[in-house]
Scaffold this motif. Structure first.
Motif, mmCIF file in Angstrom:
data_model
loop_
_atom_site.group_PDB
_atom_site.id
_atom_site.type_symbol
_atom_site.label_atom_id
_atom_site.label_comp_id
_atom_site.label_asym_id
_atom_site.label_seq_id
_atom_site.Cartn_x
_atom_site.Cartn_y
_atom_site.Cartn_z
ATOM 1 N N ARG A 102 59.722 33.083 30.834
ATOM 2 C CA ARG A 102 59.366 33.794 29.601
ATOM 3 C C ARG A 102 57.861 34.027 29.498
ATOM 4 O O ARG A 102 57.070 33.341 30.168
ATOM 5 N N ILE A 103 57.532 34.997 28.703
ATOM 6 C CA ILE A 103 56.129 35.389 28.496
ATOM 7 C C ILE A 103 55.745 35.063 27.049
ATOM 8 O O ILE A 103 56.443 35.475 26.112
ATOM 9 N N ILE A 104 54.647 34.329 26.884
ATOM 10 C CA ILE A 104 54.105 34.076 25.540
ATOM 11 C C ILE A 104 52.795 34.854 25.446
ATOM 12 O O ILE A 104 51.879 34.640 26.255
ATOM 13 N N LEU A 105 52.748 35.786 24.527
ATOM 14 C CA LEU A 105 51.604 36.683 24.421
ATOM 15 C C LEU A 105 50.778 36.277 23.195
ATOM 16 O O LEU A 105 51.314 36.207 22.081
ATOM 17 N N THR A 106 49.492 36.000 23.385
ATOM 18 C CA THR A 106 48.666 35.669 22.218
ATOM 19 C C THR A 106 47.885 36.921 21.840
ATOM 20 O O THR A 106 47.261 37.557 22.694
ATOM 21 N N ILE A 107 47.979 37.274 20.574
ATOM 22 C CA ILE A 107 47.461 38.570 20.120
ATOM 23 C C ILE A 107 46.664 38.424 18.827
ATOM 24 O O ILE A 107 46.750 37.399 18.137
ATOM 25 N N ASN A 108 45.921 39.470 18.527
ATOM 26 C CA ASN A 108 45.300 39.590 17.205
ATOM 27 C C ASN A 108 46.412 40.049 16.261
ATOM 28 O O ASN A 108 46.972 41.135 16.473
ATOM 29 N N PRO A 109 46.744 39.276 15.233
ATOM 30 C CA PRO A 109 47.870 39.645 14.360
ATOM 31 C C PRO A 109 47.762 41.061 13.784
ATOM 32 O O PRO A 109 48.771 41.714 13.528
ATOM 33 N N GLU A 110 46.526 41.558 13.661
ATOM 34 C CA GLU A 110 46.360 42.933 13.137
ATOM 35 C C GLU A 110 46.874 43.972 14.139
ATOM 36 O O GLU A 110 47.051 45.136 13.807
ATOM 37 N N GLU A 111 47.089 43.545 15.377
ATOM 38 C CA GLU A 111 47.563 44.487 16.414
ATOM 39 C C GLU A 111 49.033 44.263 16.752
ATOM 40 O O GLU A 111 49.560 44.823 17.713
ATOM 41 N N SER B 206 51.816 45.328 15.518
ATOM 42 C CA SER B 206 52.706 46.503 15.580
ATOM 43 C C SER B 206 52.464 47.303 16.869
ATOM 44 O O SER B 206 53.394 47.833 17.471
ATOM 45 N N ILE B 207 51.227 47.312 17.338
ATOM 46 C CA ILE B 207 50.938 48.031 18.594
ATOM 47 C C ILE B 207 51.628 47.326 19.756
ATOM 48 O O ILE B 207 52.321 47.934 20.569
ATOM 49 N N PHE B 208 51.464 45.997 19.801
ATOM 50 C CA PHE B 208 52.098 45.243 20.887
ATOM 51 C C PHE B 208 53.618 45.378 20.826
ATOM 52 O O PHE B 208 54.285 45.617 21.844
ATOM 53 N N THR B 209 54.166 45.265 19.653
ATOM 54 C CA THR B 209 55.628 45.346 19.500
ATOM 55 C C THR B 209 56.148 46.693 19.980
ATOM 56 O O THR B 209 57.128 46.766 20.730
ATOM 57 N N SER B 210 55.447 47.769 19.627
ATOM 58 C CA SER B 210 55.956 49.085 20.047
ATOM 59 C C SER B 210 55.786 49.290 21.548
ATOM 60 O O SER B 210 56.661 49.876 22.198
ATOM 61 N N LEU B 211 54.719 48.737 22.145
ATOM 62 C CA LEU B 211 54.558 48.857 23.608
ATOM 63 C C LEU B 211 55.661 48.087 24.333
ATOM 64 O O LEU B 211 56.256 48.567 25.299
ATOM 65 N N ILE B 212 55.959 46.884 23.828
ATOM 66 C CA ILE B 212 57.003 46.043 24.445
ATOM 67 C C ILE B 212 58.340 46.774 24.400
ATOM 68 O O ILE B 212 59.099 46.815 25.370
ATOM 69 N N GLU B 213 58.584 47.447 23.274
ATOM 70 C CA GLU B 213 59.846 48.194 23.120
ATOM 71 C C GLU B 213 59.849 49.430 24.017
ATOM 72 O O GLU B 213 60.773 49.673 24.782
ATOM 73 N N THR C 65 58.922 36.416 24.541
ATOM 74 C CA THR C 65 59.760 35.791 23.502
ATOM 75 C C THR C 65 58.948 35.450 22.256
ATOM 76 O O THR C 65 59.499 35.099 21.234
ATOM 77 N N LYS C 66 57.625 35.524 22.390
ATOM 78 C CA LYS C 66 56.832 35.072 21.232
ATOM 79 C C LYS C 66 55.490 35.795 21.218
ATOM 80 O O LYS C 66 54.827 35.875 22.258
ATOM 81 N N LEU C 67 55.122 36.329 20.067
ATOM 82 C CA LEU C 67 53.765 36.856 19.866
ATOM 83 C C LEU C 67 53.045 35.808 19.017
ATOM 84 O O LEU C 67 53.463 35.523 17.893
ATOM 85 N N VAL C 68 52.021 35.193 19.583
ATOM 86 C CA VAL C 68 51.347 34.068 18.922
ATOM 87 C C VAL C 68 49.942 34.500 18.494
ATOM 88 O O VAL C 68 49.255 35.181 19.263
ATOM 89 N N PRO C 69 49.499 34.121 17.305
ATOM 90 C CA PRO C 69 48.140 34.505 16.890
ATOM 91 C C PRO C 69 47.081 33.884 17.810
ATOM 92 O O PRO C 69 47.163 32.687 18.112
ATOM 93 N N GLY C 70 46.139 34.700 18.269
ATOM 94 C CA GLY C 70 45.053 34.196 19.106
ATOM 95 C C GLY C 70 43.988 33.537 18.244
ATOM 96 O O GLY C 70 44.134 33.419 17.023
ATOM 97 N N GLY C 71 42.916 33.097 18.890
ATOM 98 C CA GLY C 71 41.824 32.454 18.159
ATOM 99 C C GLY C 71 40.523 33.188 18.399
ATOM 100 O O GLY C 71 40.484 34.204 19.105
ATOM 101 N N LYS C 72 39.464 32.655 17.841
ATOM 102 C CA LYS C 72 38.142 33.297 17.985
ATOM 103 C C LYS C 72 37.704 33.293 19.443
ATOM 104 O O LYS C 72 37.081 34.241 19.933
ATOM 105 N N GLU C 73 38.027 32.247 20.153
ATOM 106 C CA GLU C 73 37.683 32.132 21.573
ATOM 107 C C GLU C 73 38.937 32.200 22.432
ATOM 108 O O GLU C 73 40.026 31.798 21.985
ATOM 109 N N ARG C 74 38.751 32.624 23.682
ATOM 110 C CA ARG C 74 39.889 32.722 24.616
ATOM 111 C C ARG C 74 40.614 31.378 24.705
ATOM 112 O O ARG C 74 41.844 31.313 24.708
ATOM 113 N N GLN C 75 39.823 30.284 24.749
ATOM 114 C CA GLN C 75 40.411 28.949 24.910
ATOM 115 C C GLN C 75 41.390 28.640 23.780
ATOM 116 O O GLN C 75 42.468 28.076 23.986
#
Ligand SMILES: Nc1ccn([C@@H]2O[C@H](COP(=O)(O)OP(=O)(O)OP(=O)(O)O)[C@@H](O)[C@H]2O)c(=O)n1
Ligand SMILES: C[C@](O)(CO)[C@H](O)COP(=O)(O)O
Length: 229
Positions: free
Chosen positions: A48-57, A59-66, A74-84
């Motif tokens: 499975r793929i866990i994608l960490t994203i900017n929550p404001e984006e 809808s863009i990620f969801t439509s690309l995945i579709e 299986t999961k779009l997870v909110p990212g943080g200020k830093e990559r880590q």
């Protein structure tokens, strides 16, 4: 070796100066992030793929995945200020103590044979990363003055994927967070605690698309090796 992959994709692309998340920039006719997702979506060893994203984006990620029929996100997870922080947020979603890969969304040019070599190494060493020998001479500079030329034969330019046993990576992130330590890759969080990390020689094509110049390198790579098309 089956694995799960965390793909950090929550950056702002500041160095690209595109005024948007660089992962949405198209190479030929497809967004960068789609190439990266397709590699793992098509890998039978990827559970499975866990994608960490900017929550404001989202809808863009969801439509690309579709639109591109990506099945394993299986999961779009909110990212943080830093990559880590983005990576750690993704790793926290993993419950099983199996193998996890961390791979930059901005690195679309990886292949299944390299992933296989990496997961085999990580399963016997706990941590394994992809890198290539440095080709330029590297110098340490301070206030515009060269202070040291670093011996090149021992220098490697580190890439992703980076592969780990889940429990080892989770512990390394927890300790780094507790110590307020920020590293530029995940392997550095193990190294600081004396955990072994092995290097697998990768491919110079596995570039991280970071600045404008990388876009034409990327198109050249795609034309040379259309395997990702
Ligand atoms: N807070 C962050 C920063 C980066 N990334 C992701 O980590 C990968 C590598 O980071 P980088 O190439 O630096 O991307 P950006 O941070 O977007 O670029 P810049 O530093 O130029 O803003 C990218 O896929 C990026 O989306 C992330 O998920 N969360
Ligand atoms: C993880 C990495 O891709 C290894 O080279 C790199 O450190 C990411 O750096 P960035 O500044 O977050 O792109």
């Amino acid at each position: 070796m089956f694995y799960e992959v965390v793909i950090p994709a929550a950056g702002q692309g500041k160095r690209m100066k595109a005024g948007k998340n660089k992962l949405f920039i198209e190479l030929i006719d497809t967004p960068i992030i789609v190439y990266t997702l397709q590699v793992f979506d098509r890998d039978p060893d990827c559970k499975r793929i866990i994608l960490t994203i900017n929550p404001e984006e989202e809808s863009i990620f969801t439509s690309l995945i579709e639109q591109y029929g990506i099945k394993k996100v299986t999961k779009l997870v909110p990212g943080g200020k830093e990559r880590q922080q983005s990576v750690f947020n993704g790793v926290k979603e993993i419950k099983e103590d199996g193998l996890v890969l961390v791979h930059d969304g901005a690195r679309p040019f990886i292949d299944h044979s390299l992933i296989k070599r990496l997961t085999e190494a990580a399963s016997s060493h706990g941590g394994a990363i992809v890198a290539v020998p440095v080709k330029d001479t590297i110098k340490k500079v301070k206030e515009n003055m060269v202070i040291e030329t670093v011996e090149r034969s021992s220098l490697w330019a580190v890439q992703t994927p980076q592969a780990f046993r889940v429990s080892i990576l989770k512990k390394a992130h927890e300790e780094a967070e507790k110590d307020d330590y920020l590293g530029t890759d995940d392997a550095s969080l193990l190294e600081r605690k004396g955990q072994p990390v092995v290097i697998i020689e990768g491919d110079y094509d596995n570039i991280k698309i970071t600045t404008q110049e990388d876009l034409y390198f990327a198109e050249a790579i795609l034309h040379k090796k259309p395997v990702w098309r």
